[in-house]
Design an enzyme around this catalytic site. Structure first.
Site, PDB file in Angstrom:
ATOM      1  N   CYS A  38      -8.675 -14.118   6.215  1.00  0.00           N
ATOM      2  CA  CYS A  38      -9.401 -12.914   6.610  1.00  0.00           C
ATOM      3  C   CYS A  38      -8.426 -11.839   7.083  1.00  0.00           C
ATOM      4  CB  CYS A  38     -10.413 -13.218   7.716  1.00  0.00           C
ATOM      5  SG  CYS A  38      -9.635 -13.693   9.273  1.00  0.00           S
ATOM      6  N   CYS A  93      -6.220 -12.716  10.065  1.00  0.00           N
ATOM      7  CA  CYS A  93      -5.033 -13.513   9.742  1.00  0.00           C
ATOM      8  C   CYS A  93      -3.881 -12.593   9.353  1.00  0.00           C
ATOM      9  CB  CYS A  93      -5.316 -14.462   8.579  1.00  0.00           C
ATOM     10  SG  CYS A  93      -6.612 -15.678   8.863  1.00  0.00           S
ATOM     11  N   ASP A 142       5.618  21.614 -15.008  1.00  0.00           N
ATOM     12  CA  ASP A 142       6.838  22.177 -15.585  1.00  0.00           C
ATOM     13  C   ASP A 142       6.548  22.487 -17.057  1.00  0.00           C
ATOM     14  OD1 ASP A 142       9.660  22.779 -15.672  1.00  0.00           O
ATOM     15  OD2 ASP A 142       9.887  20.960 -16.843  1.00  0.00           O
ATOM     16  N   ASP A 195       9.883  16.239 -15.687  1.00  0.00           N
ATOM     17  CA  ASP A 195      10.557  15.143 -16.375  1.00  0.00           C
ATOM     18  C   ASP A 195      12.081  15.233 -16.354  1.00  0.00           C
ATOM     19  OD1 ASP A 195      10.993  17.261 -18.052  1.00  0.00           O
ATOM     20  OD2 ASP A 195      10.551  16.166 -19.893  1.00  0.00           O
ATOM     21  N   ASP A 245      13.913  18.654 -11.837  1.00  0.00           N
ATOM     22  CA  ASP A 245      12.558  18.580 -11.283  1.00  0.00           C
ATOM     23  C   ASP A 245      12.488  17.655 -10.069  1.00  0.00           C
ATOM     24  OD1 ASP A 245      11.481  20.232 -13.283  1.00  0.00           O
ATOM     25  OD2 ASP A 245      11.264  18.541 -14.649  1.00  0.00           O
TER      26      ASP A 245
END
Length: 677
Positions: free
Chosen positions: A16, A19, A403, A576, A580
């Site tokens: 649970c 725990c 971009d 990418d 960036d």
């Protein structure tokens, strides 16, 4: 603290949220630990620590001292399901006759005999875990189950010994059976939830065909080293990452990118582990092996994401820390109040109902199961979500910055139109220009040559090639002098204009539809580029982007993102390239296109393994769906306990119904998460 290390430890015995919270609190309090996170759904403890001050062995000792286990390998979900099912079968076999005799109020000694296997075999894990928690001064879900069923059993044993018939053996046995049923269904659901990561792991072939002294040798994939030459035949999975040396083929990379169409591969192209070679054979040089392959990085990222916690779950963490103690207090109050107005048996039954109905299983599973399924589903579609924080931020963003180059556009110039002058055809103009440009290294020249090849326009031999710095090229094509000027790509032959070639970095085919989807989600879409205003405006118009920032230098992208944030926006940045990465890190949510650089991928909270802009909309959509599921799970988990406890305390809920409802709540939460699949 010195450079932190990170370790993931499998943990067994958790049942649970309490725990998980107990283990997490203990690990976090250990000297030298920077951060600890325990995930109930994945049965994993993740610890960031200073290796000069503490060792992994210390964490294992701390977990075991609390009464939990740290197995050598991750506990298999199917093994847990098998164990629960075995104990459930025994419980059902003995519980059915106990229920029949209990309803008839006869044979208490026979009921006792039938109850003993249920208590001491089927229910043994609950009592063992509860005792372990007590020894360490803690309380958890097992404490509530043990107290509830133990009280019903001991009261019934006392009643039987004194010759009475008001026994509650059926309550104890049915509660254990129903809880085991819930655990079995829950374990089965967890197997489904973790299916995505198992499928990723199965993509790695066991063996590879490597050239050793000119001879093909089959060797375990794990033993392939960087620099080895690997041979791949049609229909085989590629064992490690590398660069193709010779041969051509089409490769199915859908497991990485989500794209269904095979990708053509020629010498110089990259091959990725786990992808499928569809047609021709080829040889390639291994460049990344073992854990360095893209596939293994994906698996590692998904594991980390599934072990993470969304900020929205903090309330559940706080509640679970005090919940069990509060429930014990509520049960005692219930018992005491009912004892003033009703017999001992009635007070006990109502107190037991409170203990059972309040077990916080659903609360502990609400967030991790949804994250597990959501991130796994994303990985199958080439969307790597790094964790709960990225999930939640994707739900909150209201502006997205794209971009231009490589994100909205193809990222390389292409011929868009050939306009011939009188006396020349399109192929004449393109053929002459391509012949003159065939040895040029300029991107515009390469675009002209590629366009001629695509149209199957033959090229002619040239002599006297010269590059006119910044202006174009000149060459003798046959006996004619051809000049291709830049940037307008005007073609002249022996001083006469033969035509012109329009060249542009065209937008991706899916760009307009992807932008439309983003706007439909209520996002304010921006485009950022270093190009001039006119070019930026044209691309923005074609892609359907409502706002754009032009003539922005690479080092200014971060400042532009900050400006939007200062204006009150929660911003996602999509890029990418290396330039960036700072803007991706600055944004509230960075989304890196997977065809880009490692720096961009590391900076992003979400990484798209493909180069398709539609993946951005898919990622945000998936993140939003996952967050909705988490919120639904938390709502129902809180509502269930908030409503259930007073109903049980008022005597309107029997312990057996409470057990059924408690088991159903956990299964409901996990099943709701599975809808993400």
């Amino acid at each position: 603290m010195k450079t932190a290390e990170r370790i993931d430890l499998p943990v067994s015995g958790m049942t649970c949220a309490a725990c998980a919270r107990t283990i997490e609190r203990t690990l976090a309090a250990t000297s030298g630990v920077a951060r600890a996170n325990v995930n109930l759904a994945t049965n994993t403890a993740t610890v960031e620590f200073d290796p000069s001050r503490v060792r992994p062995a210390d964490f294992i000792s701390a977990i075991e001292d609390l009464g939990y286990g740290v197995p050598d390998t991750e506990p298999a979900a199917d093994a847990a399901e098998t164990q629960y099912r075995r104990r459930l079968i025994v419980a059902v076999i003995f519980t059915v006759p106990v229920m029949v005799l209990g309803m008839l109020h006869v044979a208490p000694w026979i009921q006792l005999a039938l109850t003993l296997p249920v208590i001491f075999y089927s229910g043994a894990p609950f009592y063992a875990a509860a005792w372990s928690a007590v020894r360490h001064g803690a309380a958890n879900m097992n404490t509530l189950i043990a107290l509830g069923t133990g009280a019903a059993f001991l009261y019934s044993l006392w009643e039987t010994a004194r010759g009475g018939h008001m026994v509650y053996y059926e309550a104890a046995t049915v509660i254990i059976a129903l809880i085991l049923l819930g655990r079995t269904l829950e374990a089965h659901a967890r197997i489904k939830a973790s299916a995505a990561i198992r499928r990723l792991m199965e993509l790695q072939p066991a063996t590879a065909r490597v050239l050793r002294d000119g001879v093909e040798v089959e060797t375990p994939a794990a033993e392939v080293r960087a620099g080895d030459t690997v041979v791949v035949r049609p229909g085989e999975r590629i064992p490690v990452d590398g660069m193709i040396l010779d041969g051509e083929s089409a490769v199915d990379e859908s497991m990485l990118t989500g794209e269904s169409l095979p990708v053509d591969k020629q010498p110089g192209a990259t091959a990725f582990a786990g992808t499928v070679n569809c047609s021709g054979s080829f040889r390639y040089q291994a460049t990344k092996v073992g854990r360095a392959t893209v596939l293994q990085r994906m698996i590692e990222m998904v594991k980390q994401a599934q072990g993470s916690r969304a900020p929205v779950a903090r309330l559940a963490d706080v509640v679970s820390a005090y919940f069990t103690v509060a429930v014990l207090a509520a049960a005692l109050v219930t018992f005491g109040v009912w004892l003033l107005f009703a017999p001992l048996a009635t007070a006990m039954v109502n107190a037991v109902a409170v203990l059972i109905i309040a077990c916080p299983c659903a609360l502990g599973l609400a967030t991790p199961t949804a994250i597990m399924v959501g991130t796994g589903r994303g990985a199958e579609r080439g969307i790597l979500i790094k964790g709960g924080e990225a999930l939640e931020m994707a739900y909150r963003i209201d502006a997205i910055v794209l971009d231009k180059t490589g994100t909205i556009t193809q990222g390389k110039p292409r011929v868009t139109e050939v306009i011939p002058a009188e006396g020349f055809s399109e192929n004449d103009v393109l053929g002459l220009a391509a012949s003159a440009e065939r040895y040029s290294e300029h991107p515009l020249g390469k675009a002209i040559v590629e366009s001629a090849a695509a149209r199957h326009v033959p090229l002619q031999d040239i002599t006297g090639f010269s590059s006119l710095a910044g202006h174009g090229v000149r060459a003798l094509v046959g006996s004619r002098e051809v000049v291709v000027s830049k940037p307008g790509a005007t073609v002249t032959v022996d001083g006469v204009v033969a035509g012109s070639i329009e060249i542009a970095d065209t937008i991706k085919p899916e760009a307009a539809e992807a932008v439309r989807r983003l706007r439909a989600m209520g996002l304010e879409v921006w485009m950022i580029t270093g190009d001039n205003h006119a070019t930026a405006e044209a691309v923005a118009r074609e892609a359907g982007v409502e706002h754009f920032l032009a003539e922005v230098m690479p080092d200014q992208k971060l400042a532009e993102v900050k400006k939007l944030q200062t204006g009150g926006h929660r911003v996602a940045m999509v890029g990418d390239g290396i330039n960036d990465a700072p803007a991706l890190a600055q944004a509230d949510l960075g989304i890196a296109m997977g065809s880009g650089t490692a720096a961009a991928m590391e900076a992003g909270g979400i990484t798209l393994m493909g180069n398709n802009l539609s993946g951005v909309a898919d990622a945000i959509e998936l993140s939003r769906r996952t967050m909705r599921i988490i919120r639904q799970n938390l709502f129902w988990a809180f509502a269930y306990n908030t409503l259930g406890i007073p109903i049980a305390a008022l005597g309107l809920l029997s312990p057996m119904l409470a057990a059924a409802a408690m088991a159903a709540s956990s299964v409901t939460v996990v099943s709701n998460s599975l809808r993400l699949r």
